[in-house]
Write an enzyme that holds these catalytic residues in place. Structure first.
Site, PDB file in Angstrom:
ATOM      1  N   ASP A 162      52.851  41.522  48.685  1.00 39.09           N
ATOM      2  CA  ASP A 162      52.623  40.281  49.417  1.00 39.09           C
ATOM      3  C   ASP A 162      52.445  40.543  50.913  1.00 39.09           C
ATOM      4  O   ASP A 162      53.264  41.221  51.544  1.00 39.09           O
ATOM      5  CB  ASP A 162      53.768  39.300  49.189  1.00 39.09           C
ATOM      6  CG  ASP A 162      53.464  37.910  49.738  1.00 39.09           C
ATOM      7  OD1 ASP A 162      52.286  37.500  49.704  1.00 39.09           O
ATOM      8  OD2 ASP A 162      54.412  37.229  50.177  1.00 39.09           O
ATOM      9  N   HIS A 205      42.672  37.906  49.818  1.00 43.49           N
ATOM     10  CA  HIS A 205      42.728  36.987  48.686  1.00 43.49           C
ATOM     11  C   HIS A 205      44.110  36.357  48.616  1.00 43.49           C
ATOM     12  O   HIS A 205      45.109  36.977  48.985  1.00 43.49           O
ATOM     13  CB  HIS A 205      42.493  37.717  47.360  1.00 43.49           C
ATOM     14  CG  HIS A 205      41.145  38.316  47.226  1.00 43.49           C
ATOM     15  ND1 HIS A 205      40.025  37.578  46.936  1.00 43.49           N
ATOM     16  CD2 HIS A 205      40.737  39.598  47.341  1.00 43.49           C
ATOM     17  CE1 HIS A 205      38.979  38.379  46.878  1.00 43.49           C
ATOM     18  NE2 HIS A 205      39.378  39.616  47.123  1.00 43.49           N
ATOM     19  N   CYS A 231      32.224  42.888  49.857  1.00 45.21           N
ATOM     20  CA  CYS A 231      33.617  43.307  49.638  1.00 45.21           C
ATOM     21  C   CYS A 231      33.877  44.728  50.131  1.00 45.21           C
ATOM     22  O   CYS A 231      35.004  45.211  50.118  1.00 45.21           O
ATOM     23  CB  CYS A 231      33.985  43.188  48.157  1.00 45.21           C
ATOM     24  SG  CYS A 231      33.922  41.493  47.561  1.00 45.21           S
TER      25      CYS A 231
END
Length: 148
Positions: A92, A54, A46
Site C-alpha cells: 500500500d 492504480h 504504461c
C-alpha cells in the site's frame, strides 16, 4: 435416505469466504528482457519512465470445511490480519518496482502481482485454504489467480 443425509447438519460442508481489500500503488511496466523500443511497443503509456498508479482492489478467497463448533471456515479476524501483513504493509502506497524486492526482477503486471500475493498468502494461511486471488487493476481490468 440420501435426501436426509444431504440435510443432516452434521455432514461436512465446504464453504468459501472472501475478504476484499483496497490499496494504492504505482509501477512501471518495463521488461529488462526487451529493448526500450520494444517496451514502448508492448506496454504503451504504461511504460512511462516515471510510472503510473492504480487503486487496486484485491479479493482473497479461502475455502475449507465449516467448523461444527464455530460455524466458520476461518476466523475473519485472522484473515484480515494476514491480508494486512501480506498485502497492505508491503504494497500500500508503495512503488512496486522500487519498494518490493520481488519486482526488481519481475515485471509488475497485475498477473505477477496476483502471483506475488498468492505466494505470500499461502505461507501464512492453513494448508490448502487459499482458493483464489482476484485483483481489480481498474473496473475493466481484472486478474484471477488460483495457484496454477
Amino acid at each position: 435416505m440420501a435426501e436426509s443425509a444431504k440435510s443432516d447438519s452434521s455432514a461436512d460442508r465446504v464453504g468459501y469466504i472472501t475478504r476484499v481489500q483496497s490499496f494504492s500503488a504505482c509501477h512501471r511496466l518495463h521488461s529488462a528482457l526487451l529493448s526500450d523500443e520494444e517496451n514502448k511497443e508492448v506496454f504503451g503509456k504504461c511504460n512511462n519512465p516515471h510510472g503510473h498508479g492504480h487503486n487496486y482492489k484485491v479479493e482473497v478467497m479461502v475455502r475449507g470445511k465449516i467448523d461444527r463448533v464455530t460455524g466458520m471456515v476461518m476466523n475473519l479476524t485472522d484473515l484480515k490480519r494476514h491480508i494486512e501483513d501480506v498485502i497492505m504493509t508491503p504494497l500500500d502506497h508503495k512503488n512496486l518496482d522500487k519498494d518490493v524486492p520481488y519486482f526488481a526482477t519481475v515485471v509488475s503486471t497485475t498477473e505477477n502481482l496476483a502471483v506475488y500475493i498468492w505466494d505470500n498468502m499461502v505461507k501464512v494461511l492453513p494448508p490448502d485454504a487459499l482458493y483464489e486471488i482476484k485483483i481489480y487493476e481498474t473496473d475493466k481490468n481484472i486478474v484471477t489467480y488460483r495457484g496454477e
